[in-house]
Motif scaffolding. Sequence first.
Motif, PDB file in Angstrom:
ATOM      1  N   THR A   8       0.858  -1.032  -0.067  1.00  0.00           N
ATOM      2  CA  THR A   8       0.080  -0.046  -0.080  1.00  0.00           C
ATOM      3  C   THR A   8       0.827   1.267  -0.032  1.00  0.00           C
ATOM      4  OG1 THR A   8      -1.677  -1.008   1.277  1.00  0.00           O
ATOM      5  CG2 THR A   8      -1.804   1.334   1.302  1.00  0.00           C
ATOM      6  N   TYR A   9       1.887   1.155   0.729  1.00  0.00           N
ATOM      7  CA  TYR A   9       2.732   2.441   0.869  1.00  0.00           C
ATOM      8  C   TYR A   9       3.942   2.263  -0.428  1.00  0.00           C
ATOM      9  CZ  TYR A   9       1.318   2.921   5.711  1.00  0.00           C
ATOM     10  OH  TYR A   9       0.574   3.193   6.899  1.00  0.00           O
ATOM     11  N   PHE A  10       4.296   1.208  -1.046  1.00  0.00           N
ATOM     12  CA  PHE A  10       5.184   0.915  -2.016  1.00  0.00           C
ATOM     13  C   PHE A  10       4.505   0.034  -3.262  1.00  0.00           C
ATOM     14  CE2 PHE A  10       7.651   0.651   2.044  1.00  0.00           C
ATOM     15  CZ  PHE A  10       8.308   2.167   2.067  1.00  0.00           C
ATOM     16  N   PRO A  11       3.575   0.688  -3.913  1.00  0.00           N
ATOM     17  CA  PRO A  11       2.851   0.058  -4.840  1.00  0.00           C
ATOM     18  C   PRO A  11       3.823  -0.410  -6.019  1.00  0.00           C
ATOM     19  CG  PRO A  11       2.569   2.492  -5.180  1.00  0.00           C
ATOM     20  CD  PRO A  11       3.164   2.335  -3.982  1.00  0.00           C
ATOM     21  N   GLU A  12       5.138   0.082  -6.235  1.00  0.00           N
ATOM     22  CA  GLU A  12       5.887  -0.489  -7.456  1.00  0.00           C
ATOM     23  C   GLU A  12       6.933  -1.362  -6.738  1.00  0.00           C
ATOM     24  OE1 GLU A  12       6.460   1.788 -10.573  1.00  0.00           O
ATOM     25  OE2 GLU A  12       4.588   2.780 -10.251  1.00  0.00           O
ATOM     26  N   LEU A  13       7.065  -1.637  -5.429  1.00  0.00           N
ATOM     27  CA  LEU A  13       7.856  -2.705  -4.939  1.00  0.00           C
ATOM     28  C   LEU A  13       7.961  -3.869  -5.775  1.00  0.00           C
ATOM     29  CD1 LEU A  13       9.718  -2.777  -2.512  1.00  0.00           C
ATOM     30  CD2 LEU A  13       8.003  -4.150  -1.323  1.00  0.00           C
ATOM     31  N   ARG A  14       9.246  -4.397  -6.210  1.00  0.00           N
ATOM     32  CA  ARG A  14       9.661  -5.258  -6.909  1.00  0.00           C
ATOM     33  C   ARG A  14      10.564  -6.335  -6.284  1.00  0.00           C
ATOM     34  NH1 ARG A  14      12.812  -2.737 -10.482  1.00  0.00           N
ATOM     35  NH2 ARG A  14      13.539  -4.387 -11.069  1.00  0.00           N
ATOM     36  N   ILE A  15      11.088  -5.880  -5.299  1.00  0.00           N
ATOM     37  CA  ILE A  15      12.020  -6.772  -4.572  1.00  0.00           C
ATOM     38  C   ILE A  15      12.069  -6.490  -3.074  1.00  0.00           C
ATOM     39  CG2 ILE A  15      14.601  -7.445  -4.050  1.00  0.00           C
ATOM     40  CD1 ILE A  15      15.255  -6.177  -7.047  1.00  0.00           C
ATOM     41  N   SER A  72      -0.946  -9.073   3.713  1.00  0.00           N
ATOM     42  CA  SER A  72      -1.231  -7.873   2.648  1.00  0.00           C
ATOM     43  C   SER A  72       0.028  -8.195   1.392  1.00  0.00           C
ATOM     44  CB  SER A  72      -0.759  -6.568   3.453  1.00  0.00           C
ATOM     45  OG  SER A  72       0.448  -6.635   3.809  1.00  0.00           O
ATOM     46  N   ILE A  73       1.013  -9.032   1.810  1.00  0.00           N
ATOM     47  CA  ILE A  73       1.880  -9.414   0.688  1.00  0.00           C
ATOM     48  C   ILE A  73       1.106  -9.712  -0.575  1.00  0.00           C
ATOM     49  CG2 ILE A  73       2.349 -11.886   0.916  1.00  0.00           C
ATOM     50  CD1 ILE A  73       5.162  -9.130   0.760  1.00  0.00           C
ATOM     51  N   THR A  74      -0.017 -10.505  -0.546  1.00  0.00           N
ATOM     52  CA  THR A  74      -0.772 -10.616  -1.718  1.00  0.00           C
ATOM     53  C   THR A  74      -1.285  -9.487  -2.499  1.00  0.00           C
ATOM     54  OG1 THR A  74      -2.527 -10.726  -0.565  1.00  0.00           O
ATOM     55  CG2 THR A  74      -1.653 -12.841  -0.593  1.00  0.00           C
ATOM     56  N   ASN A  75      -1.258  -8.464  -1.800  1.00  0.00           N
ATOM     57  CA  ASN A  75      -1.443  -7.288  -2.718  1.00  0.00           C
ATOM     58  C   ASN A  75      -0.301  -6.502  -3.526  1.00  0.00           C
ATOM     59  OD1 ASN A  75      -4.187  -7.251  -1.829  1.00  0.00           O
ATOM     60  ND2 ASN A  75      -3.522  -6.043   0.238  1.00  0.00           N
ATOM     61  N   CYS A  76       0.711  -7.306  -3.414  1.00  0.00           N
ATOM     62  CA  CYS A  76       1.924  -6.555  -4.240  1.00  0.00           C
ATOM     63  C   CYS A  76       2.003  -7.173  -5.503  1.00  0.00           C
ATOM     64  CB  CYS A  76       3.223  -7.198  -3.350  1.00  0.00           C
ATOM     65  SG  CYS A  76       3.258  -6.611  -1.670  1.00  0.00           S
ATOM     66  N   SER A  77       1.185  -6.674  -6.400  1.00  0.00           N
ATOM     67  CA  SER A  77       1.218  -6.857  -7.920  1.00  0.00           C
ATOM     68  C   SER A  77       2.329  -6.819  -8.406  1.00  0.00           C
ATOM     69  CB  SER A  77      -0.121  -6.133  -8.554  1.00  0.00           C
ATOM     70  OG  SER A  77       0.399  -4.734  -8.227  1.00  0.00           O
ATOM     71  N   SER A  78       3.308  -6.025  -8.121  1.00  0.00           N
ATOM     72  CA  SER A  78       4.624  -5.769  -8.886  1.00  0.00           C
ATOM     73  C   SER A  78       5.750  -6.449  -8.289  1.00  0.00           C
ATOM     74  CB  SER A  78       5.022  -4.357  -8.984  1.00  0.00           C
ATOM     75  OG  SER A  78       4.127  -3.522  -9.690  1.00  0.00           O
ATOM     76  N   LEU A  79       5.526  -7.174  -6.970  1.00  0.00           N
ATOM     77  CA  LEU A  79       6.726  -7.935  -6.319  1.00  0.00           C
ATOM     78  C   LEU A  79       7.010  -9.244  -6.975  1.00  0.00           C
ATOM     79  CD1 LEU A  79       8.263  -7.753  -3.702  1.00  0.00           C
ATOM     80  CD2 LEU A  79       6.534  -9.484  -2.603  1.00  0.00           C
ATOM     81  N   GLU A  80       8.224  -9.194  -7.487  1.00  0.00           N
ATOM     82  CA  GLU A  80       8.969 -10.271  -8.206  1.00  0.00           C
ATOM     83  C   GLU A  80       9.743 -11.157  -7.435  1.00  0.00           C
ATOM     84  OE1 GLU A  80      11.211  -8.255 -11.205  1.00  0.00           O
ATOM     85  OE2 GLU A  80       9.167  -7.369 -12.270  1.00  0.00           O
TER      86      GLU A  80
END
Length: 138
Positions: A89-96, A111-119
Amino acid sequence: MAQYLFSFTILLLSLSILRLEAAPSDDQTRFLRLMKKSLSGNLLAGWDVIGSKPACNFTGIECNNFGYVVKIDVSGWSLSGRFPEDVCTYFPELRILCLGHNHLHGKFPDSITNCSSLEEPNMTSTYLTGTLPETFHR
């Protein structure tokens, strides 16, 4: 033809300006404050979360060209405590997100499931309970 090229250039510049104005620096710094409050460890002492230092200048944090946090790497920092909820929510572009080899405890943040950019999540040796969402198993 020149008129279309000029219009297209103006459109691109306008979109770039809007994107820069929307950078969530306050929210990003707010989450770093939450991390410093809920975790303990010597390396967090260098995080000046009270001052006006942008989140991108903190050790372990990397940002893209627009000022969005794309990487948090605090692995091996000997941190202890509970990692705050809603990281994406705070870091919508978080990848790592590298939290490995710390003494984190509690339940793995749902909430990690909301991390659509997390690779690349790294939670090795964190003592968190629960499982990573299936999308992160590679």
